[in-house]
Design an enzyme around this catalytic site. Structure first.
Site, mmCIF file in Angstrom:
data_model
loop_
_atom_site.group_PDB
_atom_site.id
_atom_site.type_symbol
_atom_site.label_atom_id
_atom_site.label_comp_id
_atom_site.label_asym_id
_atom_site.label_seq_id
_atom_site.Cartn_x
_atom_site.Cartn_y
_atom_site.Cartn_z
ATOM 1 N N ASP A 268 0.819 -1.209 0.000
ATOM 2 C CA ASP A 268 0.000 0.000 0.000
ATOM 3 C C ASP A 268 0.855 1.262 0.000
ATOM 4 O OD1 ASP A 268 -2.551 -0.813 -0.281
ATOM 5 O OD2 ASP A 268 -3.208 -0.422 1.762
ATOM 6 N N ASP A 421 -7.981 -6.864 13.577
ATOM 7 C CA ASP A 421 -7.627 -8.195 14.074
ATOM 8 C C ASP A 421 -8.521 -8.615 15.235
ATOM 9 O OD1 ASP A 421 -6.641 -6.215 15.686
ATOM 10 O OD2 ASP A 421 -4.551 -6.849 15.572
#
Length: 693
Positions: A268, A421
């Site tokens: 990214d 997460d």
């Protein structure tokens, strides 16, 4: 009050021996005789008697030497601290002040409250000092407050009015708040004790997840490859110039059949030079026969969650059964998959296998050592105990293997929080999936070396859970899991360990304790300030016994970090703007010695092969382009340490309260406030982590 050092009782001895006896004889020819011990002729000679003076002298000299050494050390530390303060505040060397405008509305309200609190405390301290010098000190709440008619003068009347107002209106709410925080403190301490007892039981009984039939051996990789499931490995990264090559080379060295392994490098980066470097690294390993793919998103939405979600949408992902995730600074060992994937065999309810982190730079500076204490307790105690007894814990975002079916049934990666997460772990748990934590499988990585990077990381780690709690609470209540699992998620996982811990730490030790110095009617008991925190710190440090000398800095630093954690918790709970911030943690690109040796060997072999076979024109062109991109990389901007205003303000507040405690001769309170204030001062001046020149 300063302790009196009276050494006279340590070496004085009672030289009088025997018991005085009076003997009276009936015969008048004898007189009365008084016997006081044995006769001098029969008295044993004391050989040590002549040495007592020398021994006393040596004892005094030894103690004086120790005292002088201690005073010299304290003077050197104070001189160094004053020099650092002068350098940072007066001359402004290597300093950039963290202005409030840089962070929008982040922390402004908290900073204003602390600033008002400091100004008020200084005014009250000046008033108390004047009263103390005049002999009007009534710090003991049991003493009788004199009547106004007994005193003369306007200042006398004002002081008595302050005492009355303090006792009737200020002390009761402080006492109520302190009792509430003490109760929360005891509940959290009991939870910590239970976790440690569970860890001791696991160690004593040698309980750990075991693989049926044993793990795969590296020699079997060339054998029956059909036995090995299809595994996808993802390496999400963003502008990771320092560590991209380490993670890619470590993942490419994993022992697994090449036709049953695919590596996705999910880049990214918005820096074109870094993109080109990563592409070149991927191309290098692809030419060696590794099944590796480079992916780059043009639109960076959703940060890491958006990156992972985009990669999972590829058509070829449906051919894979498991996905392993590694952040850019993680360097898994070659046997990682053979130690983790076999746990899924014959265990269809298992959704996640999480490995432990190890740190290549844990001894770099004081900040990294303190982080190592916290993370060792997190993995060895919290994660291991929850994994053994509950089959649930928060996914750490990396160094784990997911069953792709569990991810898909739980809704996949969502971009609604900065803790994607933990989000997927909670949703998978509500869907009935079980987790396993492997404490023996360790993956090397880095911890932040600068306080700025660590502070930003902790803000994200503590604002995200509160943000997630608001979003997940209705789903938890409506879920079909057992009431025990609902209670564990709401009360323990979110409220106690994510909300209550930063709340009472900041409120009790940074607000209430300084307040009680100016309001002695609400004084905190000694066991709350000293005994229980030290005992809890001892428990926290047990998983990292080599860090025992740092127990006092650890206790003080954790109280200092409560400001950042409390601010993050509030911003996440009330959906403030700073709760959506995602800043990539800065890495230093450090490797262990074995990794460096392996990299040197690989480089030597590649150079040797090029020399023997000769370099082609394409190789020369590629190496020339790579050199150009490395040289075209932007030069490092001169870095500087920052000054953190909230920490500095609290430092002066605590030091002011420590001066006030001297007036009431509160020894332990004074030392705690003094050392805690100095710790806030060091952190506020950014003297604890990496130092920029």
């Amino acid at each position: 009050m300063a302790p009196r050092l009276d050494f006279s009782n340590w070496w004085t001895k009672d030289t009088q021996k025997g018991t005085p006896v009076v003997v009276k004889m009936e015969n008048p020819t004898f007189s009365v005789v008084e016997i006081n011990g044995a006769d001098a002729a029969f008295r044993p000679v004391e050989k040590s008697r002549g040495k007592n003076a020398k021994q006393v002298t040596w004892v005094l000299l030894l103690r004086a030497h120790r005292a002088v050494g201690c005073v010299t050390w304290l003077a050197a530390v104070l001189w160094a601290l004053l020099g650092a303060i002068k350098k940072r505040l007066i001359h402004g060397q290597g300093v950039s002040v963290e202005s409030e405008s840089d962070k929008l509305e982040k922390g402004k309200l908290l900073f204003r409250v602390i600033r008002v609190f400091l100004v008020t405390s200084l005014a009250v301290l000046a008033f108390e000092v004047v009263a103390y010098l005049q002999g009007w000190h009534f710090g003991n709440p049991n003493l009788h407050i004199p009547r106004t008619s007994d005193l003369e003068g306007l200042l006398h009347l004002a002081y008595v009015a302050w005492l009355t107002f303090r006792a009737e209106y200020i002390a009761p709410p402080i006492q109520a708040l302190s009792k509430f925080c003490v109760v929360l403190f005891l509940i959290q301490s009991a939870d910590r004790m239970l976790l440690c007892l569970g860890c001791f039981w696991i160690k004593y009984r040698k309980v750990k997840p075991r693989i049926e039939g044993g793990p795969f051996e590296s020699d079997d990789v060339e054998g029956s490859e059909s036995y090995y499931p299809m595994v996808l490995v993802q390496i999400p990264m963003c502008n990771e110039r320092e560590v991209y090559d380490q993670s890619i080379s470590a993942v490419c060295g994993i022992d697994w059949p090449r036709d049953r392994l695919l590596i996705q490098v999910l880049d990214d980066s918005d820096d074109e030079s870094i993109q080109w470097l990563i592409k070149a690294e991927v191309s290098k390993w692809s030419q060696k026969g590794i099944n590796i793919i480079y992916r780059h998103r043009l639109v960076r939405t959703g940060y890491k969650a958006g990156n992972l979600n985009s990669a999972m949408s590829c058509d070829y992902v449906k051919d894979y059964e498991f996905v392993a995730i590694f952040d850019a600074d993680f360097q898994p060992n070659p046997d990682f998959l053979t130690q983790t994937v076999p746990h899924f065999k014959d265990n269809p309810e298992l959704g996640l296998v999480q490995a432990r982190w190890s740190f290549v730079n844990k001894d770099e500076n004081l900040l990294t050592r303190l982080q190592n204490i916290n993370l060792c307790f997190h993995f060895e105690v919290e994660q291991q105990v929850n994994g053994i007894f509950l089959n649930f814990f928060g996914f750490n975002g990396t160094a784990g293997v997911w069953r792709i079916k569990a991810l898909e049934e739980s809704g996949g990666w969502l971009e609604r929080t900065t803790v994607e997460d933990m989000d997927i772990a909670v949703r998978a748990h509500l869907n009935g999936w079980k987790f396993i934590f492997l404490n023996d499988v360790k993956v090397p990585c880095e911890v932040p070396e600068s306080y700025e990077a660590y502070r930003k990381q902790q803000h994200r780690w503590h604002s995200g859970p509160m943000q997630l709690f608001r979003l997940c609470l209705p789903a938890i209540v409506r879920s079909k899991v057992s009431p025990w699992k609902k209670a564990n998620l709401i009360l323990l996982f979110f409220l106690l360990r994510k909300l209550i811990l930063p709340f009472y730490s900041f409120t009790l030790f940074c607000i209430i304790l300084p307040l009680t110095m100016f309001v002695p009617e609400a004084e905190l008991p000694l066991w709350v300030i000293c005994y229980v925190p030290v005992f809890m710190s001892l428990l926290n440090i047990l998983p990292a016994p080599k860090s025992f000398p740092f127990i006092v800095p650890y206790l003080l630093f954790e109280n200092t970090m409560s400001v950042t954690k409390f601010n993050a918790m509030v911003s996440g709970l009330f959906q403030l703007g700073s709760s959506y911030e995602w800043v990539v943690t800065k890495k230093a690109g450090r490797s262990s010695e074995s990794d460096l040796l392996a990299a040197a060997e690989r480089e030597a072999k590649s150079i040797e092969q090029k020399i023997h076979r000769g370099a082609s024109d394409s190789d020369l062109i590629e190496s020339h382009q790579l050199k150009e991109h490395k040289e075209a990389a932007p030069k490092k901007v001169k870095k500087s340490n920052k000054i953190y205003t909230k920490e500095l303000t609290l430092a002066f507040l605590l030091l002011t309260a420590s001066v006030r405690s001297l007036l009431s001769a509160q020894g332990v309170h004074f030392y705690f406030l003094l050392f805690q204030g100095v710790t806030f001062l060091l952190v506020g001046l950014d003297l604890i982590g990496e130092q920029m020149s």
